[in-house]
Design a protein around this motif. Structure first.
Motif: not given
Length: 107
Positions: A78-79, A85
């Motif tokens: 995701y990052e 995040i």
């Protein structure tokens, strides 16, 4: 590829329409014994005195560790795609979610 990986690739998972709706949770409580981990997913809403547990998941220790690894891997992905995040450490830092001590709120 070992035999377990071959078997897992053929695993079919059924997602019924009622489960596909999902359950929103913004709070989790994790407890454990020598034989299991218990994760209670709860929802805290402004103006309510207590959080309501929406789902409980009970895991064997080995599965809890696998879940930890899977979450770590997915957070890294995701990052990589969307950026880090950030978890605010300072009271006035901007947040993407409301803090749990929010008072009031009306519809």
């Amino acid at each position: 590829m070992n035999e377990n990986e071959k078997k897992q690739q053929g695993l079919q998972i059924e997602l019924t329409p009622d489960k596909a709706q999902g359950e929103y949770a913004n709070f989790a409580i994790i407890t454990h014994s020598s034989s299991e981990f218990i994760v209670d997913f709860a929802r805290m809403l402004p103006g309510l005195a207590k959080a309501q547990v929406r789902s409980r998941v009970i895991l064997a220790p080995e599965h809890a560790k696998r879940l930890l690894g899977a979450l770590q891997e997915n957070i890294m992905r995701y990052e990589h795609s969307f950026g880090a995040i950030k978890i605010p450490q300072v009271k006035d830092e901007p947040r993407t979610i409301a803090p749990f001590n929010v008072q009031g709120g009306e519809a």
